[in-house]
Design a protein around this motif. Structure first.
Motif, PDB file in Angstrom:
ATOM      1  N   LYS A   1       8.309   1.994   6.390  1.00 33.25           N
ATOM      2  CA  LYS A   1       7.095   2.779   5.980  1.00 33.25           C
ATOM      3  C   LYS A   1       7.648   4.822   6.461  1.00 33.25           C
ATOM      4  O   LYS A   1       7.642   5.773   5.772  1.00 33.25           O
TER       5      LYS A   1
ATOM      6  N   SER B   1       0.451  -1.178  -0.083  1.00 35.36           N
ATOM      7  CA  SER B   1      -0.221   0.545  -0.342  1.00 35.36           C
ATOM      8  C   SER B   1       0.787   1.362  -0.574  1.00 35.36           C
ATOM      9  O   SER B   1       0.564   2.414   0.002  1.00 35.36           O
ATOM     10  N   HIS B   2       2.214   0.603  -0.119  1.00 35.93           N
ATOM     11  CA  HIS B   2       2.880   1.686   0.152  1.00 35.93           C
ATOM     12  C   HIS B   2       3.945   2.033  -1.193  1.00 35.93           C
ATOM     13  O   HIS B   2       5.207   2.907  -1.502  1.00 35.93           O
TER      14      HIS B   2
ATOM     15  N   VAL C   1       9.813   5.674   2.730  1.00 36.70           N
ATOM     16  CA  VAL C   1       8.925   6.192   2.073  1.00 36.70           C
ATOM     17  C   VAL C   1       8.845   7.966   0.882  1.00 36.70           C
ATOM     18  O   VAL C   1       9.408   8.580   2.204  1.00 36.70           O
TER      19      VAL C   1
END
Length: 254
Positions: free
Chosen positions: A249, A44-45, A253
């Motif tokens: 994350k 999802s990232h 990211v």
């Protein structure tokens, strides 16, 4: 099933999911990509890419002697096949040695280098013993025993233990011996100073036998960021996946 063919005709099995910054995971000998199953949620990232090294899991056996540079070149071929110009490269345990070699040989392909329980050489008695034990176990044909040990040390759930055990047993015995032997002899400590990309080191706070390796990185790569996960031993991708995924994350990211 998705396969990428590297230059000498070996086919590497891979899985990818998600979009965004590519995040490549490199497993230690024998385990295959299944050890990173808990990192799938990172899709999802990131564009998460997991693969089986040659001779491991669903990938082809090697048709020549395995070396760490050869495994690093396989990654280069895989990323090119997937049209990935640059990735966050994350190696776990001895998979970190392959990640290091890849970063040293192809620095332009590495956005950030992440090592989980990583080391640049085997220079402690405990780690040397673990490698020698792996070599001996593979040579006597006790891969099932090794698979059982790896499964129980990485997962608590019986179903997940069984899945890891079955996957480890897919390994080519000759290639496994070769990988352990080359991993034991490998050293890139004298080249660490040439690393320029961001380096993130993640260790278990209770993985005491790996802590001496942090000093080698601190000395040679002053810009390295080092994080200890509280109450964790070595098996971070499975037993402390929530903490690991949160760290990735937070730091990777963009």
């Amino acid at each position: 099933m998705p396969y990428a063919t590297v230059e000498d005709g070996v086919c590497l099995y891979y899985e990818e999911m998600g979009s965004g910054t590519p995040l490549l995971f490199i497993h230690p000998p024998g385990m295959g990509h299944i050890v990173f199953r808990h990192q799938q949620s990172l899709s999802s990232h990131f564009r998460v890419i997991m693969y089986d090294m040659r001779g491991n899991g669903k990938s082809s056996p090697s048709n020549r002697s395995i070396t760490i540079p050869l495994l690093a070149h396989d990654i280069h071929c895989l990323l090119n096949a997937l049209h990935v110009k640059q990735a966050v490269v994350c190696g776990y345990s001895n998979g970190g040695s392959i990640a290091l070699e890849f970063a040293l040989r192809y620095p332009h392909k590495v956005k950030t280098l992440v090592l989980i329980g990583g080391f640049s050489e085997v220079c402690t008695a405990f780690l040397r013993y673990e490698f020698l034990l792996g070599i001996y176990t593979a040579k006597i044909g006790a891969v099932s025993l090794l698979a059982n040990v790896l499964a129980k040390s990485h997962e608590k759930n019986k179903k997940e233990q069984q899945e890891i055990k079955q996957y480890v047993q897919l390994v080519n015995k000759k290639d496994l011996i070769n990988m352990y032997e080359k991993g034991l002899a490998y050293s890139c400590t004298e080249r660490l100073a040439s690393l320029r990309m961001p380096l993130l080191l993640i260790y278990g706070a209770r993985d005491y036998h790996m802590h001496p390796y942090e000093k080698l990185f601190r000395k040679n790569v002053p810009h390295a960021k080092i994080i200890y996960i509280e109450n964790a031993h070595h098996q971070i991708p499975t037993k402390h996946h929530c903490e690991l995924n949160g760290i990735l994350k937070a730091y990777c990211v963009t």
